[in-house]
Write an enzyme that holds these catalytic residues in place. Sequence first.
Site, PDB file in Angstrom:
ATOM      1  N   HIS A 185      13.689 -16.343  -3.579  1.00 19.91           N
ATOM      2  CA  HIS A 185      14.513 -15.793  -2.491  1.00 19.91           C
ATOM      3  C   HIS A 185      15.348 -16.900  -1.847  1.00 19.91           C
ATOM      4  O   HIS A 185      16.505 -16.678  -1.488  1.00 19.91           O
ATOM      5  CB  HIS A 185      13.635 -15.109  -1.445  1.00 19.91           C
ATOM      6  CG  HIS A 185      12.857 -13.946  -1.974  1.00 19.91           C
ATOM      7  ND1 HIS A 185      13.416 -12.994  -2.796  1.00 19.91           N
ATOM      8  CD2 HIS A 185      11.561 -13.568  -1.807  1.00 19.91           C
ATOM      9  CE1 HIS A 185      12.501 -12.084  -3.103  1.00 19.91           C
ATOM     10  NE2 HIS A 185      11.364 -12.420  -2.530  1.00 19.91           N
ATOM     11  N   LEU A 188      37.582 -11.502   4.428  1.00 22.33           N
ATOM     12  CA  LEU A 188      36.584 -10.804   3.601  1.00 22.33           C
ATOM     13  C   LEU A 188      35.628 -10.074   4.540  1.00 22.33           C
ATOM     14  O   LEU A 188      35.190 -10.644   5.536  1.00 22.33           O
ATOM     15  CB  LEU A 188      35.808 -11.831   2.762  1.00 22.33           C
ATOM     16  CG  LEU A 188      34.596 -11.316   1.965  1.00 22.33           C
ATOM     17  CD1 LEU A 188      35.047 -10.439   0.799  1.00 22.33           C
ATOM     18  CD2 LEU A 188      33.759 -12.481   1.424  1.00 22.33           C
ATOM     19  N   ASP A 226      19.041  -8.571  -7.666  1.00 24.87           N
ATOM     20  CA  ASP A 226      17.651  -8.426  -8.109  1.00 24.87           C
ATOM     21  C   ASP A 226      17.269  -9.553  -9.067  1.00 24.87           C
ATOM     22  O   ASP A 226      18.120 -10.090  -9.780  1.00 24.87           O
ATOM     23  CB  ASP A 226      17.486  -7.053  -8.788  1.00 24.87           C
ATOM     24  CG  ASP A 226      16.019  -6.653  -8.905  1.00 24.87           C
ATOM     25  OD1 ASP A 226      15.169  -7.248  -8.202  1.00 24.87           O
ATOM     26  OD2 ASP A 226      15.732  -5.744  -9.701  1.00 24.87           O
TER      27      ASP A 226
HETATM   28  C1  IPE Z   1      16.306  -3.396  -4.825  1.00 20.52           C
HETATM   29  O1  IPE Z   1      15.521  -4.322  -5.499  1.00 20.52           O
HETATM   30  C2  IPE Z   1      16.548  -3.826  -3.447  1.00 20.52           C
HETATM   31  C3  IPE Z   1      17.149  -5.158  -3.276  1.00 20.52           C
HETATM   32  C4  IPE Z   1      17.693  -5.916  -4.164  1.00 20.52           C
HETATM   33  C5  IPE Z   1      17.138  -5.592  -1.935  1.00 20.52           C
HETATM   34  P1  IPE Z   1      14.015  -4.008  -5.863  1.00 20.52           P
HETATM   35  O2  IPE Z   1      13.583  -5.082  -6.786  1.00 20.52           O
HETATM   36  O3  IPE Z   1      13.204  -3.793  -4.652  1.00 20.52           O
HETATM   37  O4  IPE Z   1      14.168  -2.624  -6.641  1.00 20.52           O
HETATM   38  P2  IPE Z   1      13.108  -1.746  -7.442  1.00 20.52           P
HETATM   39  O5  IPE Z   1      12.061  -1.329  -6.485  1.00 20.52           O
HETATM   40  O6  IPE Z   1      12.554  -2.587  -8.536  1.00 20.52           O
HETATM   41  O7  IPE Z   1      13.906  -0.598  -7.972  1.00 20.52           O
HETATM   42  C1  IPE Z   2      15.422  -9.091  -5.168  1.00 24.81           C
HETATM   43  O1  IPE Z   2      14.581  -9.822  -5.978  1.00 24.81           O
HETATM   44  C2  IPE Z   2      15.299  -9.487  -3.723  1.00 24.81           C
HETATM   45  C3  IPE Z   2      14.646  -8.482  -2.884  1.00 24.81           C
HETATM   46  C4  IPE Z   2      14.304  -7.276  -3.231  1.00 24.81           C
HETATM   47  C5  IPE Z   2      14.377  -8.874  -1.514  1.00 24.81           C
HETATM   48  P1  IPE Z   2      13.107  -9.332  -6.275  1.00 24.81           P
HETATM   49  O2  IPE Z   2      12.212  -9.903  -5.236  1.00 24.81           O
HETATM   50  O3  IPE Z   2      13.055  -7.852  -6.402  1.00 24.81           O
HETATM   51  O4  IPE Z   2      12.828 -10.013  -7.668  1.00 24.81           O
HETATM   52  P2  IPE Z   2      12.063  -9.412  -8.908  1.00 24.81           P
HETATM   53  O5  IPE Z   2      12.678  -8.072  -9.211  1.00 24.81           O
HETATM   54  O6  IPE Z   2      10.631  -9.267  -8.501  1.00 24.81           O
HETATM   55  O7  IPE Z   2      12.259 -10.412  -9.991  1.00 24.81           O
HETATM   56 MG    MG Z   3      13.215  -6.571  -7.958  1.00 32.24          MG
END
Ligand code: IPE
Ligand code: IPE
Ligand code: MG
Length: 255
Positions: A43, A137, A26
């Site tokens: 990303h 792995l 995240d």
């Molecule tokens: C959780 O991240 C899912 C992934 C990392 C793919 P999110 O950023 O979507 O989670 P929430 O919604 O803030 O909990």
């Molecule tokens: C996690 O990073 C990746 C996915 C959920 C695809 P985020 O896109 O949730 O990044 P933040 O949480 O907005 O910084």
């Molecule tokens: Mg996020």
Amino acid sequence: MALFSSSTRQIPSAPAVPEHVAVIMDGNGRWAKKRFMPRVAGHVKGVDAVREMVRHCLDQGVRYLTLFAFSSENWRRPQEEVSLLMQLFVKALEQEVDRLHRNGVRLRVIGDLSRFEPRLQQLIQAAEARTAENTQLDLTIAANYGGRWDIMQAVNRMLAAQPDKHDTWQESDLEPYLTMHYAPEPDLFIRTGGEQRISNFLLWQLAYAELYFTDTLWPDFDQAAFGQAIASYQQRERRFGRTSEQLQSSAPPHA
Ligand code: IPE
Ligand code: IPE
Ligand code: MG
């Protein structure tokens, strides 16, 4: 079907190097925002961090790495971001599978893949087939994955397989149908990006995982950051319900 010991039915071993690491990657969006870049740039950088993480796991002898790439709730994002994430997934499969294969990595994707475009589904199938014999792995990408979905699809398949069974169902009846039946339960769970929640990741399998949360954003999660997570894991006392005294005495535990 090889099944691993369950943390609730037997006391598992607690390896010094986690055998299975599961990560919620995240913070990509915030990484980009801090740099006045579009979210997708975060990303893209996140894919680089995945490549690095695979390398560190190979180096450290981690046997299973499971990464949450797209949750069943992430469809709620703006359509443009969802579509860019799908394109990135396709590109990563096209560009990374050779390297994974050369390094002996077996790739699997778990989640409800039926919602993905046929092209993406084909790439996933081809990558899984190509790497199926690799044993260095086990890399699992959770995509359109939800922990509740996983449990429900397992329940449905379990019931369909034995429609005439009327006695009580056990945990061990369900486990073969869970998407991660091929792996031991995660020893170490890592969430980057500062949030302290599970966000519908591996709900069943995280029953006894050591939880590690860090403010480091996923694109910045490097070898040193992973080293800190492993060091924190190594300081934990994994009691699995027992007392500290029981662990320290040489007396064999009950059950
Ligand atoms: C959780 O991240 C899912 C992934 C990392 C793919 P999110 O950023 O979507 O989670 P929430 O919604 O803030 O909990
Ligand atoms: C996690 O990073 C990746 C996915 C959920 C695809 P985020 O896109 O949730 O990044 P933040 O949480 O907005 O910084
Ligand atoms: Mg996020």
